[in-house]
Design a protein around this motif. Structure first.
Motif, PDB file in Angstrom:
ATOM      1  N   ILE A 282       0.837  -1.206   0.000  1.00  0.00           N
ATOM      2  CA  ILE A 282       0.000   0.000   0.000  1.00  0.00           C
ATOM      3  C   ILE A 282       0.868   1.251   0.000  1.00  0.00           C
ATOM      4  O   ILE A 282       0.641   2.196  -0.778  1.00  0.00           O
TER       5      ILE A 282
ATOM      6  N   SER B 129       2.485   6.280  -7.564  1.00  0.00           N
ATOM      7  CA  SER B 129       1.357   6.964  -8.195  1.00  0.00           C
ATOM      8  C   SER B 129       1.845   8.140  -9.033  1.00  0.00           C
ATOM      9  O   SER B 129       2.710   8.908  -8.613  1.00  0.00           O
TER      10      SER B 129
ATOM     11  N   ALA C  57       2.563   1.768  -3.256  1.00  0.00           N
ATOM     12  CA  ALA C  57       1.623   2.198  -4.292  1.00  0.00           C
ATOM     13  C   ALA C  57       1.476   3.721  -4.296  1.00  0.00           C
ATOM     14  O   ALA C  57       1.276   4.331  -5.352  1.00  0.00           O
ATOM     15  N   THR C  58       1.585   4.339  -3.119  1.00  0.00           N
ATOM     16  CA  THR C  58       1.513   5.808  -3.080  1.00  0.00           C
ATOM     17  C   THR C  58       2.772   6.420  -3.702  1.00  0.00           C
ATOM     18  O   THR C  58       2.697   7.470  -4.344  1.00  0.00           O
TER      19      THR C  58
ATOM     20  N   SER D 181      -5.944  -0.675  -4.965  1.00  0.00           N
ATOM     21  CA  SER D 181      -5.097  -1.287  -5.986  1.00  0.00           C
ATOM     22  C   SER D 181      -4.349  -2.517  -5.481  1.00  0.00           C
ATOM     23  O   SER D 181      -3.783  -3.275  -6.271  1.00  0.00           O
TER      24      SER D 181
ATOM     25  N   ALA E 130      -4.719   3.756  -3.624  1.00  0.00           N
ATOM     26  CA  ALA E 130      -3.616   2.823  -3.348  1.00  0.00           C
ATOM     27  C   ALA E 130      -4.126   1.590  -2.615  1.00  0.00           C
ATOM     28  O   ALA E 130      -3.733   0.454  -2.931  1.00  0.00           O
TER      29      ALA E 130
END
Length: 312
Positions: A229, A236, A232-233, A307, A304
């Motif tokens: 997680i 981005s 994922a940020t 995803s 995030a």
């Protein structure tokens, strides 16, 4: 898990609700920060109860409490303390600053200069202040609650990224519902209920609860879920600065605290999902293109989370 700790946590929430009406989730999040010895940034409009929330939490735990009103003319030495020469002894003596308390309310922190804001960096990370080359420890448990009004207001200084990252989570209260505001008027009819608020716990039990949090089991799959997680940020396209490794650690600890609060000795994916936004959104710096698209940090964190597939 110890039953008396769970009872204490519920008692604290119910006690604070005598003052802060209709904001149970915000109170629970603040309590989880207490359990993780994490600092809290409360960002909201003036007059919604930010200061009252912190005061009520401090009274509920019977901890020493100081409020520092941040203004443009406050100096770093007002916060950390200073050394003064004693002519009788011929030595320099340390005079404590306002930071020497268990619970600190840094009120309207974004109304002071960046130089004064940065005086909190050391104490928030290491629980100590350094004055003239000497180090002084702050009392334990130690937690900073900082309040700030939205940056759009005149006379404010945005907090630097390094300081934002030191806040465990950011919460907001928001305006109450109509029926809640009506109940508030009735409850405040004669006297502010915070004046009669009594402790339901103490610092010793708070430290005991903090130790219990670290013993909550976190499976390796949950570890990987947290890391995915946060990464994922970072990946981005809307983010210039993503979640730091400190963000991963804070999300890990927040999941443990939420599990303990819900009477479990293990962390579930839902605990991480619940804590992702308050723990991470204030740490992200969005690209200008994202702002033009009217995206918020909350949107990025939620995207995030969606995803990444939660472990079974």
């Amino acid at each position: 898990m110890s039953d008396h700790i769970n009872i204490m946590l519920r008692d604290v929430v119910n006690n604070v609700e005598q003052v802060i009406i209709g904001k149970r989730e915000a109170i629970e999040l603040a309590l989880c920060s207490f359990l993780c010895a994490g600092h809290v940034l409360i960002e909201d409009m003036p007059g919604v109860g930010k200061t009252s929330l912190v005061s009520a939490m401090a009274k509920s735990f019977d901890c020493s409490f100081r409020r520092i009103q941040f203004t443009p003319d406050i100096l770093p030495s007002d916060i950390t303390g200073f050394s003064m020469y004693n002519q009788k002894t011929g030595d320099f003596e340390y005079h404590q600053g306002a930071i020497m308390s268990q619970i600190i309310l840094a009120d309207e922190i974004n109304r002071t200069s960046p130089k004064t804001q940065s005086s909190l960096l050391e104490v928030m990370e290491e629980n100590q202040v350094t004055v003239d080359g000497k180090t002084y420890m702050v009392p334990q448990p130690f937690i900073v609650f900082a309040t700030q009004n939205p940056i759009e207001y005149l006379g404010t200084y945005p907090l630097p990224e390094a300081q934002l990252d030191r806040f465990f989570m950011r919460i907001s209260l928001g305006y109450p519902q109509a029926d809640e505001e009506s109940r508030m008027l009735s409850r405040f009819k004669e006297i502010n209920p915070i004046k009669n608020l009594q402790p339901v716990a103490d610092a010793k039990r708070l430290v005991e609860a903090q130790e219990l949090v670290t013993k909550v089991h976190v499976d390796e799959k949950i570890n990987k879920y947290i890391v995915s997680i946060v990464r994922a940020t970072r990946e981005s396209e809307d983010v210039a600065l993503g979640g730091s490794p400190r963000a991963s650690l804070c999300l890990y600890r927040a999941g443990q605290a939420w599990a303990l609060y819900n009477k479990r000795d293990y962390v579930m994916p839902d605990d991480i999902i619940k804590m992702a936004v308050p723990v991470m959104e204030h740490r992200l710096v969005l690209r200008q293109e994202a702002k033009l698209k009217r995206l918020t940090s909350k949107d990025v964190v939620e995207t995030a989370v969606k995803s990444v597939r939660a472990p079974l």
